[in-house]
Design a protein around this motif. Structure first.
Motif, PDB file in Angstrom:
ATOM      1  N   ARG A 126       8.366   4.448  15.397  1.00 49.02           N
ATOM      2  CA  ARG A 126       9.060   5.732  15.288  1.00 49.02           C
ATOM      3  C   ARG A 126       9.531   6.054  13.876  1.00 49.02           C
ATOM      4  N   GLY A 127       9.646   5.025  13.042  1.00 49.19           N
ATOM      5  CA  GLY A 127      10.311   5.199  11.751  1.00 49.19           C
ATOM      6  C   GLY A 127       9.409   5.672  10.625  1.00 49.19           C
ATOM      7  N   SER A 128       9.929   5.566   9.417  1.00 44.18           N
ATOM      8  CA  SER A 128       9.247   6.074   8.223  1.00 44.18           C
ATOM      9  C   SER A 128       8.124   5.133   7.792  1.00 44.18           C
ATOM     10  N   PRO A 129       7.194   5.626   6.938  1.00 43.39           N
ATOM     11  CA  PRO A 129       6.134   4.757   6.401  1.00 43.39           C
ATOM     12  C   PRO A 129       6.682   3.535   5.678  1.00 43.39           C
ATOM     13  N   GLU A 130       7.866   3.650   5.063  1.00 42.01           N
ATOM     14  CA  GLU A 130       8.456   2.524   4.330  1.00 42.01           C
ATOM     15  C   GLU A 130       8.699   1.334   5.258  1.00 42.01           C
ATOM     16  N   ILE A 131       9.092   1.593   6.493  1.00 39.28           N
ATOM     17  CA  ILE A 131       9.345   0.511   7.456  1.00 39.28           C
ATOM     18  C   ILE A 131       8.048  -0.242   7.742  1.00 39.28           C
ATOM     19  N   ARG A 132       6.941   0.498   7.905  1.00 41.41           N
ATOM     20  CA  ARG A 132       5.657  -0.152   8.174  1.00 41.41           C
ATOM     21  C   ARG A 132       5.153  -0.898   6.940  1.00 41.41           C
ATOM     22  N   ASP A 137       4.227  -6.072   4.241  1.00 42.56           N
ATOM     23  CA  ASP A 137       4.494  -6.919   3.071  1.00 42.56           C
ATOM     24  C   ASP A 137       5.112  -8.255   3.473  1.00 42.56           C
ATOM     25  N   THR A 138       6.010  -8.229   4.471  1.00 47.32           N
ATOM     26  CA  THR A 138       6.641  -9.469   4.932  1.00 47.32           C
ATOM     27  C   THR A 138       5.605 -10.398   5.555  1.00 47.32           C
ATOM     28  N   LEU A 139       4.683  -9.827   6.318  1.00 50.64           N
ATOM     29  CA  LEU A 139       3.587 -10.624   6.885  1.00 50.64           C
ATOM     30  C   LEU A 139       2.723 -11.218   5.781  1.00 50.64           C
ATOM     31  N   HIS A 149       4.914 -12.469  -5.605  1.00 46.85           N
ATOM     32  CA  HIS A 149       4.899 -12.272  -7.064  1.00 46.85           C
ATOM     33  C   HIS A 149       4.153 -10.988  -7.418  1.00 46.85           C
ATOM     34  N   ILE A 150       3.040 -10.735  -6.753  1.00 46.64           N
ATOM     35  CA  ILE A 150       2.228  -9.538  -7.013  1.00 46.64           C
ATOM     36  C   ILE A 150       3.033  -8.271  -6.712  1.00 46.64           C
ATOM     37  N   LEU A 151       3.706  -8.274  -5.567  1.00 41.18           N
ATOM     38  CA  LEU A 151       4.499  -7.099  -5.174  1.00 41.18           C
ATOM     39  C   LEU A 151       5.674  -6.899  -6.133  1.00 41.18           C
ATOM     40  N   HIS A 152       6.307  -8.000  -6.547  1.00 35.39           N
ATOM     41  CA  HIS A 152       7.419  -7.918  -7.509  1.00 35.39           C
ATOM     42  C   HIS A 152       6.945  -7.310  -8.826  1.00 35.39           C
ATOM     43  N   GLN A 153       5.779  -7.745  -9.295  1.00 37.77           N
ATOM     44  CA  GLN A 153       5.212  -7.197 -10.544  1.00 37.77           C
ATOM     45  C   GLN A 153       4.996  -5.691 -10.425  1.00 37.77           C
ATOM     46  N   ARG A 196      -5.518  -4.082  -2.298  1.00 36.60           N
ATOM     47  CA  ARG A 196      -6.609  -4.926  -1.789  1.00 36.60           C
ATOM     48  C   ARG A 196      -6.089  -5.927  -0.755  1.00 36.60           C
ATOM     49  N   ARG A 197      -4.922  -6.500  -1.015  1.00 36.11           N
ATOM     50  CA  ARG A 197      -4.389  -7.494  -0.077  1.00 36.11           C
ATOM     51  C   ARG A 197      -3.891  -6.841   1.205  1.00 36.11           C
ATOM     52  N   ARG A 198      -3.265  -5.682   1.097  1.00 33.78           N
ATOM     53  CA  ARG A 198      -2.844  -4.971   2.312  1.00 33.78           C
ATOM     54  C   ARG A 198      -4.060  -4.611   3.173  1.00 33.78           C
TER      55      ARG A 198
END
Length: 374
Positions: A126-132, A137-139, A149-153, A196-198
């Motif tokens: 039901r929520g925003s794209p940010e939640i998905r 990303d957590t997975l 590290h990639i996401l932090h960069q 690419r990773r997502r």
């Protein structure tokens, strides 16, 4: 993998609490706001270094305490490991593995794997794209620890580029194309790694989730998960994504200058969830949406198990009350003793006698845990 012990000091509402897990299934019983979810949050932090509640470190530390600490003993096929995470009110968090401080937090990831399922997860539909995006990303952090590290960069470059665009907007000065080109190149390089990773993770997760969904719904509904990146993705080729990324940045340059923010990149990606070709948020009942989220969580468990070659922990935070009896049974039958499971509940009536007899039951009240009811 099996979590043997957990020791919380000055964490949330726990002053100093040690728990020993003696069964594959542990049921944490107590009224609301007693600390059940806090314990699961501590395990999740050890697994992902993220909080499901998106809390800041200082919110996790007991009032008037400078720091909190989470310690755990974990048994895996490779042996027994000691994990330690220290959160500080005025400073950086630190991690240690088998008593040795780790310089890079990334090296702490991947030791403990866990999947969290809480009532908040209904917002996945039901929520925003940010939640998905946060869920994906957590997975990914658990599937590929280097992804943290990639996401932090990427987020670092994004913040700096946004600051530059805002400065241009505020001062109305003409942008220096060479300066902007540097930020563009870095955004494209780091952003392409994220995309690419997502894409790769969702291509593996989607068929697993669809199969679970068909099983739970009796094959009456078809679940599809589509990754729709903000940058056009024809195929998962680095050079092609980078070129498409750069082209779109150039197309949106005027709009970015006007708005003072970056409009192109994976921070604007969407994960589309559809049932029978209809967007899930517009589709059917809450029960059907719960079926979808349950299918996603079971697919996460399966995918992590396939990748790491060991069963992750399952953290169920007050979700049985959200599921009807049929979906409860689907979940409980799937778990059995295959996954070490920590379950929070306000009462034990959701469980049959067989489950209760094979589970460790702990009672939680005001940040204290006991084997007998208070």
């Amino acid at each position: 993998m099996y979590l043997k012990t957990l020791h919380l000091r000055h964490f949330r509402n726990y002053s100093d609490q040690k728990v020993e897990f003696t069964a594959a299934k542990t049921i944490l019983v107590g009224n609301n706001a007693q600390g059940k979810s806090n314990l699961l949050e501590a395990v999740e932090l050890l697994a992902t270094l993220r909080s499901h509640r998106m809390a800041r470190d200082r919110d996790l530390i007991q009032d008037e305490q400078p720091a909190s600490q989470i310690n755990a003993t974990l048994e895996r096929d490779s042996g027994i490991s000691d994990l330690s995470l220290t959160l500080r009110r005025n400073g950086r968090r630190t991690v240690a593995f088998n008593g040795e401080s780790l310089r890079r937090q990334m090296d702490f990831l991947g030791v403990l794997n866990a999947v969290q399922f809480s009532s908040l997860d209904l917002e996945l539909v039901r929520g925003s794209p940010e939640i998905r995006r946060n869920w994906l990303d957590t997975l990914l952090v658990q599937l590929e620890p280097v992804y943290a590290h990639i996401l932090h960069q990427y987020n670092q470059v994004l913040r700096q580029r946004n600051a530059y665009l805002k400065k241009i907007q505020d001062t109305e000065q003409k942008p220096q194309q060479s300066q902007l080109a540097i930020w563009d190149a870095q955004l494209v390089t780091t952003g392409t790694r994220v995309i690419r990773r997502r894409d790769r993770a969702l291509s593996r997760l989607a068929p697993l989730a669809a199969a679970w969904h068909a099983s739970i719904s009796g094959s009456t509904e078809v679940l599809q998960i589509n990754y729709t990146p903000n940058v056009p993705l024809q195929q998962n080729q680095q050079e092609e994504i980078q070129q498409a990324f750069l082209t779109k940045l150039q197309q949106r340059a005027a709009a970015e200058m006007y708005r003072g923010t970056t409009l192109v990149g994976p921070h604007r990606d969407e994960v589309e969830l559809t049932i029978n070709q209809t967007p899930a948020r517009q589709y059917g009942s809450q029960g059907q949406q719960r079926t979808l989220v349950l299918a996603l969580k079971l697919a996460e468990l399966q995918l992590i198990e396939e990748v790491v070659q060991e069963s992750p922990l399952l953290l169920l935070d007050d979700v049985l009350a959200e599921l009807d009896p049929y979906r409860q049974n689907q979940l409980l039958d799937t778990i059995q003793d295959r996954f070490q499971t920590l379950i929070t509940t306000t009462h034990l009536s959701s469980f049959d006698s067989q489950w209760l007899n094979s589970s460790q039951i702990l009672y939680v009240q005001k940040g204290e845990i006991s084997t007998s009811d208070f």
